[in-house]
Design an enzyme around this catalytic site. Structure first.
Site, short mmCIF file in Angstrom:
data_model
loop_
_atom_site.label_atom_id
_atom_site.label_comp_id
_atom_site.label_asym_id
_atom_site.label_seq_id
_atom_site.Cartn_x
_atom_site.Cartn_y
_atom_site.Cartn_z
N GLY A 106 -18.55 -8.08 85.25
CA GLY A 106 -17.81 -6.86 84.97
C GLY A 106 -16.99 -7.00 83.70
O GLY A 106 -16.72 -8.12 83.24
N GLN A 125 -10.49 -5.35 77.66
CA GLN A 125 -10.96 -6.69 77.27
C GLN A 125 -11.68 -6.70 75.92
O GLN A 125 -11.93 -7.76 75.36
CB GLN A 125 -11.88 -7.28 78.35
CG GLN A 125 -11.15 -7.58 79.66
CD GLN A 125 -12.10 -8.13 80.68
OE1 GLN A 125 -12.77 -7.39 81.40
NE2 GLN A 125 -12.20 -9.45 80.75
N CYS A 143 -13.14 -14.64 84.98
CA CYS A 143 -12.91 -13.47 84.13
C CYS A 143 -13.33 -13.82 82.71
O CYS A 143 -13.02 -14.92 82.23
CB CYS A 143 -11.43 -13.10 84.17
SG CYS A 143 -10.96 -11.74 83.10
N LEU A 144 -14.01 -12.90 82.04
CA LEU A 144 -14.48 -13.20 80.68
C LEU A 144 -13.32 -13.41 79.71
O LEU A 144 -13.49 -14.04 78.67
CB LEU A 144 -15.39 -12.07 80.17
CG LEU A 144 -16.75 -11.95 80.86
CD1 LEU A 144 -17.56 -10.84 80.23
CD2 LEU A 144 -17.51 -13.26 80.82
N HIS A 179 -11.16 -6.23 90.69
CA HIS A 179 -10.81 -7.05 89.52
C HIS A 179 -10.69 -6.18 88.26
O HIS A 179 -9.73 -6.31 87.50
CB HIS A 179 -11.88 -8.14 89.35
CG HIS A 179 -11.68 -9.02 88.15
ND1 HIS A 179 -11.34 -10.35 88.25
CD2 HIS A 179 -11.78 -8.76 86.82
CE1 HIS A 179 -11.22 -10.87 87.03
NE2 HIS A 179 -11.49 -9.92 86.15
N GLU A 180 -11.65 -5.29 88.08
CA GLU A 180 -11.65 -4.48 86.85
C GLU A 180 -10.58 -3.39 86.90
O GLU A 180 -9.97 -3.09 85.87
CB GLU A 180 -13.05 -3.87 86.62
CG GLU A 180 -14.19 -4.88 86.52
CD GLU A 180 -13.95 -6.03 85.54
OE1 GLU A 180 -13.20 -5.84 84.56
OE2 GLU A 180 -14.49 -7.12 85.77
N HIS A 215 -7.46 -4.82 85.76
CA HIS A 215 -7.38 -4.87 84.29
C HIS A 215 -6.82 -3.56 83.73
O HIS A 215 -6.02 -3.56 82.80
CB HIS A 215 -8.76 -5.10 83.67
CG HIS A 215 -9.16 -6.54 83.55
ND1 HIS A 215 -8.43 -7.46 82.84
CD2 HIS A 215 -10.23 -7.21 84.03
CE1 HIS A 215 -9.04 -8.64 82.90
NE2 HIS A 215 -10.13 -8.52 83.62
#
Ligand code: NI
Length: 159
Positions: free
Chosen positions: A46, A51, A90-91, A132-133, A136
């Site tokens: 995701g 990000q 997480c990226l 999670h997203e 963000h």
């Protein structure tokens, strides 16, 4: 389409709240395409627009199953059910993994890239990814909610 630069740990933008998307215009469509390409490039499940430095409520998710990438604009979590410990990364925090507590199921509402309001009942990894997203979009990162003592640094595989 283009790969966008990932905003990484320590970047203040990751703590900022994203704004609602009013109109799904050409610029948003390009953002979505670029986000999908960027997520795939880094093998992510995701990615939230913040990000890649854009404070808009846009999320892309790909579980690498038959459904392909999912695009969620202005997502809202309506309901959650249960909770469990899951592994997460997480990226924006490369090579770091930890355990967090996430709901087992969520019901979420979002607008798709065609502008249609949709509702999804998600379980397991999809539920986790949505939570999670959406975090963000609220300026929250997983590292701030990990179960203490579970953080691991994993060296990337060398090709
Ligand atoms: Ni993340």
């Amino acid at each position: 389409m283009a790969i966008r630069n990932l905003r990484l740990e320590g970047d203040e933008i990751l703590k900022k709240k994203s704004r609602e998307v009013d109109v799904i215009d050409e610029k948003i469509q390009i953002l979505i395409d670029d986000m999908i390409e960027t997520m795939h490039k880094y093998n992510g499940v995701g990615l939230a627009a913040v990000q890649v430095g854009v404070l808009k409520k846009v999320i892309v998710i790909d579980l690498y199953d038959d459904n392909g990438p999912i695009v969620l604009i202005n997502p809202v979590i309506l309901k959650t059910k249960g909770e469990h410990e899951v592994d997460e990364g997480c990226l924006s925090f490369p090579n770091q993994f930890a355990k967090v507590v996430r709901p087992e199921e969520v019901v979420a509402e979002y607008t798709d890239r065609e502008g249609k309001r949709m509702k999804v009942k998600a379980k397991e990894l999809l539920a986790q990814a949505i939570c999670h997203e959406v975090d963000h979009l609220n300026g929250e990162v997983f590292i701030d909610k990990i179960i203490p003592g579970t953080l691991e640094y994993v060296e990337p595989e060398k090709n």
